[in-house]
Motif scaffolding. Sequence first.
Motif, PDB file in Angstrom:
ATOM      1  N   ASN A 289       0.705  -1.182   0.301  1.00  0.00           N
ATOM      2  CA  ASN A 289      -0.173   0.146  -0.270  1.00  0.00           C
ATOM      3  C   ASN A 289       0.990   1.065   0.094  1.00  0.00           C
ATOM      4  N   VAL A 290       1.841   0.981  -1.275  1.00  0.00           N
ATOM      5  CA  VAL A 290       2.765   2.915  -1.051  1.00  0.00           C
ATOM      6  C   VAL A 290       2.397   2.887  -2.409  1.00  0.00           C
ATOM      7  N   GLY A 291       1.522   2.387  -3.222  1.00  0.00           N
ATOM      8  CA  GLY A 291       1.741   3.357  -4.204  1.00  0.00           C
ATOM      9  C   GLY A 291       2.491   2.229  -5.450  1.00  0.00           C
ATOM     10  N   LYS A 292       2.655   1.419  -5.130  1.00  0.00           N
ATOM     11  CA  LYS A 292       3.338   0.490  -6.485  1.00  0.00           C
ATOM     12  C   LYS A 292       2.538   0.708  -7.645  1.00  0.00           C
ATOM     13  N   SER A 293       1.593   0.301  -7.401  1.00  0.00           N
ATOM     14  CA  SER A 293       0.578  -0.284  -8.889  1.00  0.00           C
ATOM     15  C   SER A 293      -0.043   0.820  -9.257  1.00  0.00           C
TER      16      SER A 293
ATOM     17  N   ASP B 174      -7.276   0.222  -1.642  1.00  0.00           N
ATOM     18  CA  ASP B 174      -6.610   1.145  -0.027  1.00  0.00           C
ATOM     19  C   ASP B 174      -6.499  -0.533   0.198  1.00  0.00           C
ATOM     20  N   ILE B 175      -6.729  -1.819   0.056  1.00  0.00           N
ATOM     21  CA  ILE B 175      -6.686  -2.857   0.496  1.00  0.00           C
ATOM     22  C   ILE B 175      -5.002  -3.456   0.660  1.00  0.00           C
ATOM     23  N   ALA B 176      -4.651  -4.039   1.881  1.00  0.00           N
ATOM     24  CA  ALA B 176      -2.905  -4.342   1.375  1.00  0.00           C
ATOM     25  C   ALA B 176      -3.001  -5.121   1.207  1.00  0.00           C
ATOM     26  N   GLY B 177      -1.700  -5.870  -0.064  1.00  0.00           N
ATOM     27  CA  GLY B 177      -1.707  -7.250  -0.221  1.00  0.00           C
ATOM     28  C   GLY B 177      -2.732  -7.484  -2.025  1.00  0.00           C
ATOM     29  N   THR B 178      -3.111  -6.070  -1.935  1.00  0.00           N
ATOM     30  CA  THR B 178      -3.796  -6.378  -3.803  1.00  0.00           C
ATOM     31  C   THR B 178      -3.316  -7.626  -4.539  1.00  0.00           C
ATOM     32  N   THR B 179      -1.789  -6.754  -4.371  1.00  0.00           N
ATOM     33  CA  THR B 179      -1.055  -7.437  -5.586  1.00  0.00           C
ATOM     34  C   THR B 179      -0.409  -8.627  -5.208  1.00  0.00           C
ATOM     35  N   ARG B 180      -1.082  -9.711  -5.260  1.00  0.00           N
ATOM     36  CA  ARG B 180      -0.456 -11.060  -5.321  1.00  0.00           C
ATOM     37  C   ARG B 180       1.192 -11.937  -5.416  1.00  0.00           C
ATOM     38  N   ASP B 181       1.082 -11.321  -7.104  1.00  0.00           N
ATOM     39  CA  ASP B 181       2.161 -12.014  -7.550  1.00  0.00           C
ATOM     40  C   ASP B 181       2.957 -10.657  -8.710  1.00  0.00           C
ATOM     41  N   SER B 182       3.897 -10.507  -9.054  1.00  0.00           N
ATOM     42  CA  SER B 182       4.598 -10.730 -10.381  1.00  0.00           C
ATOM     43  C   SER B 182       3.434  -9.490 -11.599  1.00  0.00           C
ATOM     44  N   LEU B 183       3.858  -8.032 -11.775  1.00  0.00           N
ATOM     45  CA  LEU B 183       2.800  -8.170 -13.358  1.00  0.00           C
ATOM     46  C   LEU B 183       3.968  -7.158 -13.997  1.00  0.00           C
ATOM     47  N   GLU B 184       4.051  -7.359 -15.066  1.00  0.00           N
ATOM     48  CA  GLU B 184       5.246  -7.216 -16.216  1.00  0.00           C
ATOM     49  C   GLU B 184       4.806  -6.703 -17.352  1.00  0.00           C
TER      50      GLU B 184
END
Length: 445
Positions: A226-230, A246-256
């Motif tokens: 939740n620091v704004g990476k996505s 705003d839910i922590a852990g939304t991205t669970r895998d690497s996106l390229e």
Amino acid sequence: METIAAISTPAGAGAIAIVRMSGNKALRIAEGMFNCGKLKKFSDAVPNMMYYGTLTVGDYKDKCFAVYFKAPFTYTGEDIVEFQCHGGARLAREVLSACLDRGARLADKGEFTKRAFLNGKLALSDAEAVIDMINAESGAQLKASYRMMTGKLSDEIKGFSDRLLDASAALEASMDYPEEMEDESVEDASVAVERAIKEVKALLATARTGGYIRNGVDVAIAGRANVGKSSLLNALCGRERAIVTDIAGTTRDSLEERIEKDGVMINLIDTAGIRNTDDKVEKLGVERSFAAVEQADAVLFVTPAGEPVSEEDERIKDRIPKDAVVFEVRSKSDLHPEERKEGVLYISSKTGEGIEELKEKIVSLVKDGTVDASGNIIVEERHKEALGRALASLLSAKKAIEEGLPTECVALDVRQAYAALGEITGETADEAVVDAVFSKFCVGK
């Protein structure tokens, strides 16, 4: 040498399909297939002039263009005939089959360009640039490939390898007449070796930039949850590539995602938020995040503006390899305009602040001023490896000269350096190396 034929345009329907033949039977084969009102027979065709006429292939006919290129002033150095017919997949196959029925054989992968190399029309490195031009995805790769294809790299390497060849020949001769020639030949070899060491080192210094040009710059976006990476990934891409909540852990895998900036391809990797968690799936995502960070060329280490750098942030930062290029990025800068620290990039995915500057910083890894953009750049791993072997032999020759070792030792090292450099241009490359290069090509090129 046998006459070869192939379809040189991509498979599938299109406006035009090109069927190409190369070899001494090409003109005669074409004469039996193509009729033009301006010519009694196609063998009367003026070279390099395109003719419009009727192509007859078995039960089928087509109105098309045909052009004859006369050896040796052709791509392959042999007679070439090209038919430019309508781009139906079936029609192109019928034209090719007619060529084969009349005495041509199907070309192997890259055989047209291989013949160009064997007939002295291209150096091996020039030929490699052809496939790089075809596969180029970025402007920088296209420019580097074109420069290599036009012989700039092979000319440079041939220049200093020829000097080594002269030095090697003089050393060999001096062994037969040591009293008359040895001192002078060793002194001349020392000058040639010193110069070649500088030249090879200068080329090798471009290999890192060449790797970026060929493969793009791998950039991992890392930080805690939740620091704004996505949001940063989406801003860099200019579209909603990653889900943002705003839910922590939304991205669970690497996106390229891949973007291009100033001709340079940037491979962005949005990693899962790094934090301690009991969720098995999220743990796997965190492990992949660290793997992506360790393998990246550069890391965007993201922390939110307005918040102090936490112990968790420091632990994440400690996991970044010491030799990695790290850009410290403070996200959500629009919420804290008062915070500005030197050496830190402030970005706002909402307003776009700092996004273009960040892209420019990444591109600076390629265009860092240490490499002359108008000079040759090593983009092929094969060339880098051969230059490395050449440099090792040159340094060994230098040491042998300094220590006063027998002339035979110096001559051996100089010959090995020359052979390694010749593998790049093809002068000393064995059949296995040549075959490996052309195996990368498609049929028809």
